[in-house]
Design an enzyme around this catalytic site. Structure first.
Site, PDB file in Angstrom:
ATOM      1  N   HIS A  11       0.882  -1.208   0.133  1.00  0.00           N
ATOM      2  CA  HIS A  11       0.047   0.097   0.110  1.00  0.00           C
ATOM      3  C   HIS A  11       0.869   1.399  -0.003  1.00  0.00           C
ATOM      4  CE1 HIS A  11      -3.356   2.691   0.634  1.00  0.00           C
ATOM      5  NE2 HIS A  11      -2.790   3.179   1.737  1.00  0.00           N
ATOM      6  N   CYS A  38      -4.420   3.089  -5.032  1.00  0.00           N
ATOM      7  CA  CYS A  38      -3.507   3.806  -4.281  1.00  0.00           C
ATOM      8  C   CYS A  38      -2.256   4.354  -4.661  1.00  0.00           C
ATOM      9  CB  CYS A  38      -3.177   3.146  -3.029  1.00  0.00           C
ATOM     10  SG  CYS A  38      -2.134   1.678  -3.121  1.00  0.00           S
TER      11      CYS A  38
END
Length: 302
Positions: free
Chosen positions: A61, A175
């Site tokens: 992430h 993301c």
């Protein structure tokens, strides 16, 4: 990835397992003469770091951190799903509704503080550039625009083959893509990035040329194509949108199974359905280098 005029209201049916951006705040206006350090933040998604499922895959992430030299305050900015990953990837098949029902939006979240321990111990927290307060404020305006017009999360990248120069049919929108857009915006505003290696995770499907099928009305509406509607519903039937990240990856393997057996995948992208004639190696999760950007001499709008 198509831009939209506004973000639609979320349907009460769409319930998030975790609150989106619980401590989020408005992006502050920085003093023009401030010098703001910009940090690259990346960490593994822990749920499967310790699971037996995908421990060896680098599922990361990404976020970006800022530190004001005038105030000493830190901030984190990231972009992720409003209703978690499963909802962005799989629709709900609701009783009494012909069309699959999608709970899919992604958005930016900005909050004070950087969880140093999380990013440092488990991943990356590295200074990539320093910008002025003026640049930061211009970036903040761009984030608002990006957020209001780029609203749907897209899990999959779809391309013709694993070859680096292969045709990309559809690009993901998640993301890391937000972080890359932010870096590019800063570069266009004049930021000069350090020369460091930066890698990102992509989930790629491999397909021959996609076939356009139509939108929700043309397929599932009163004049729709009943056979095609049934095939799409049947394709999505095994998958459960409300789930943990771990369960999502169990479903991912169900998809691979169906895709390899039938060489087919139904993709919902920018509110339209496409048929993907799948081909070997069908699906890959890769962690590859994407260099930090070099700015254009002039910034051409957004």
């Amino acid at each position: 990835h198509r831009r939209f005029d506004y973000r639609p209201k979320t349907d009460p049916y769409c319930q998030a397992r975790y609150t989106f951006c619980p401590t989020g705040s408005a992006i502050p206006v920085m003093k023009e003469e401030d010098a703001i350090e910009v940090y690259r933040l990346q960490a593994p998604v822990w749920e499967f770091k310790y699971g037996d499922l995908l421990g060896h895959l680098k599922i990361m992430h990404d976020a970006v951190g800022f530190k004001s030299s005038l105030t000493g305050k830190n901030y984190t900015m990231e972009w992720y799903e409003l209703f978690q990953l499963g909802n962005c990837t799989f629709p709900h098949l609701r009783p009494g509704m012909d069309a699959p029902f999608w709970c899919n939006q992604g958005a930016a979240c900005f909050y004070e503080g950087i969880d140093d321990a999380h990013w440092k111990a488990n991943g990356t927290l590295v200074l990539v550039t320093t910008i002025s307060g003026t640049m930061f404020n211009e970036m903040a305006q761009w984030v608002k625009y990006d957020n209001e017009t780029g609203i749907y999360y897209e899990t999959w990248t779809v391309q013709a083959s694993p070859d680096k120069k292969s045709t990309v049919w559809f690009d993901s929108y998640e993301c890391s893509k937000f972080i890359l857009r932010t870096y590019q915006k800063l570069a266009d505003l004049g930021a000069v990035f350090k020369k460091i290696q930066t890698n990102y995770t992509s989930i790629i499907l491999f397909s021959g040329e996609p076939v356009y099928l139509g939108n929700e009305t043309s397929i599932f509406g009163p004049q729709g194509n009943k056979t095609l509607a049934a095939a799409i519903r049947d394709f999505y039937n095994p998958f459960k949108p409300h789930q943990s990240v771990r369960e999502f990856f169990v479903d991912l393997f169900k998809i691979i199974d169906r895709v390899i057996l039938n060489h087919q995948f139904y993709l919902f992208y920018n509110l339209e359905y496409w048929f993907l004639p799948m081909k070997s190696p069908y699906l890959k999760i890769i962690y590859e280098e994407v260099p930090l950007p070099v700015g254009s001499k002039a910034s051409f709008g957004v």
